[in-house]
Design a protein around this motif. Sequence first.
Motif, mmCIF file in Angstrom:
data_model
loop_
_atom_site.group_PDB
_atom_site.id
_atom_site.type_symbol
_atom_site.label_atom_id
_atom_site.label_comp_id
_atom_site.label_asym_id
_atom_site.label_seq_id
_atom_site.Cartn_x
_atom_site.Cartn_y
_atom_site.Cartn_z
ATOM 1 N N ARG A 164 -1.939 3.504 -7.074
ATOM 2 C CA ARG A 164 -2.589 3.567 -5.766
ATOM 3 C C ARG A 164 -3.402 4.857 -5.717
ATOM 4 O O ARG A 164 -2.905 5.913 -6.112
ATOM 5 C CB ARG A 164 -1.557 3.561 -4.629
ATOM 6 N N TYR A 165 -4.620 4.743 -5.217
ATOM 7 C CA TYR A 165 -5.459 5.931 -5.143
ATOM 8 C C TYR A 165 -6.015 6.082 -3.735
ATOM 9 O O TYR A 165 -6.679 5.186 -3.210
ATOM 10 C CB TYR A 165 -6.620 5.854 -6.140
ATOM 11 N N LYS A 166 -5.742 7.247 -3.121
ATOM 12 C CA LYS A 166 -6.249 7.535 -1.786
ATOM 13 C C LYS A 166 -7.579 8.277 -1.884
ATOM 14 O O LYS A 166 -7.721 9.203 -2.688
ATOM 15 C CB LYS A 166 -5.244 8.395 -1.009
ATOM 16 N N SER A 167 -8.521 7.851 -1.056
ATOM 17 C CA SER A 167 -9.835 8.480 -1.037
ATOM 18 C C SER A 167 -9.737 9.936 -0.590
ATOM 19 O O SER A 167 -8.987 10.260 0.327
ATOM 20 C CB SER A 167 -10.751 7.714 -0.085
ATOM 21 N N GLU A 168 -10.480 10.807 -1.266
ATOM 22 C CA GLU A 168 -10.553 12.218 -0.890
ATOM 23 C C GLU A 168 -11.939 12.468 -0.309
ATOM 24 O O GLU A 168 -12.900 12.738 -1.031
ATOM 25 C CB GLU A 168 -10.286 13.118 -2.108
ATOM 26 N N PRO B 79 -10.326 3.592 2.469
ATOM 27 C CA PRO B 79 -9.369 4.702 2.493
ATOM 28 C C PRO B 79 -8.466 4.747 1.267
ATOM 29 O O PRO B 79 -7.927 5.795 0.913
ATOM 30 C CB PRO B 79 -8.548 4.429 3.759
ATOM 31 N N GLU B 80 -8.309 3.589 0.613
ATOM 32 C CA GLU B 80 -7.383 3.515 -0.527
ATOM 33 C C GLU B 80 -7.679 2.270 -1.350
ATOM 34 O O GLU B 80 -8.118 1.242 -0.829
ATOM 35 C CB GLU B 80 -5.941 3.452 -0.016
ATOM 36 N N TYR C 100 -1.115 -4.613 1.302
ATOM 37 C CA TYR C 100 -2.571 -4.547 1.380
ATOM 38 C C TYR C 100 -3.076 -5.825 2.047
ATOM 39 O O TYR C 100 -2.504 -6.904 1.861
ATOM 40 C CB TYR C 100 -3.174 -4.452 -0.023
ATOM 41 N N SER D 287 0.837 -1.196 0.000
ATOM 42 C CA SER D 287 0.000 0.000 0.000
ATOM 43 C C SER D 287 0.878 1.255 0.000
ATOM 44 O O SER D 287 2.111 1.163 -0.081
ATOM 45 C CB SER D 287 -0.904 -0.002 1.236
ATOM 46 N N SER D 288 0.255 2.407 0.135
ATOM 47 C CA SER D 288 1.027 3.658 0.170
ATOM 48 C C SER D 288 1.631 3.907 1.555
ATOM 49 O O SER D 288 2.488 4.780 1.713
ATOM 50 C CB SER D 288 0.130 4.836 -0.211
ATOM 51 N N VAL D 289 1.184 3.135 2.558
ATOM 52 C CA VAL D 289 1.698 3.292 3.919
ATOM 53 C C VAL D 289 3.087 2.662 4.023
ATOM 54 O O VAL D 289 3.267 1.494 3.667
ATOM 55 C CB VAL D 289 0.761 2.642 4.958
#
Length: 229
Positions: free
Chosen positions: A167-171, A81-82, A45, A30-32
């Motif tokens: 990767r796409y983070k929720s806005e 969230p992502e 993930y 993930s992006s984390v």
Amino acid sequence: MKKKFIVSLAILLVGGLSATQAQKLKKFGSSVEKKIGPKTIKVPYTDVISYLGYAESGNEDEVKDNKKFYYIYVWVPLAAPELGVRMVSPTDGKTKGAIVSKEYTENASSKDYFDTYITLERSDIISSDGLTDSSAKGANWVTLERNDDSSEMPKQPSGSSYNSLLRYKSELGSPTKAITAGLYRVGFTTYKTGEVKGTFMAEVAAPIKLPGVVMAKTIEELNAKIAAE
């Protein structure tokens, strides 16, 4: 890009590198990020759905911007969230628990592959009630993220890094950019001019468990999976 592709392919043939050797996938991170000793890694993930398919001329879903696009539909029943999406071509089909399409089964021995280009798109459909092929085609689709070449992905048999990952983070502050319940799709084509042809594996992932997420090539197949949940 085409010249580089041809040169790389020639080097590969001389070296004898196989498709399976070149396509070893790491865990989908993930992006984390997390620091472990001297290394910084992306936290994997926790929820990943894999899909094995085969694309060729004639089974594309749409011609857009002079490119043949193919779609895989995803139903997301809860906010997330992502979302991560990645695609590798070719694939050896050895991913455990993957959804295996009829097209892949019929072409599993194919050595063809393509320069992947992927998009993650969200529709304005938020309920699966009355979901049909025509309603999906007529929906308002917004491209949240896209990717062509990713250095995080394994190289193709040509030796080039032409596989894709996004990767796409929720806005949450934006109704059109938040990852909420609804109909999504993974779109894919090829960066280069020409036909899309070859086996592939597509994966959609989230950093939290999302019960009820289903993935299918057609709306009819998607509805059947939603009903089975």
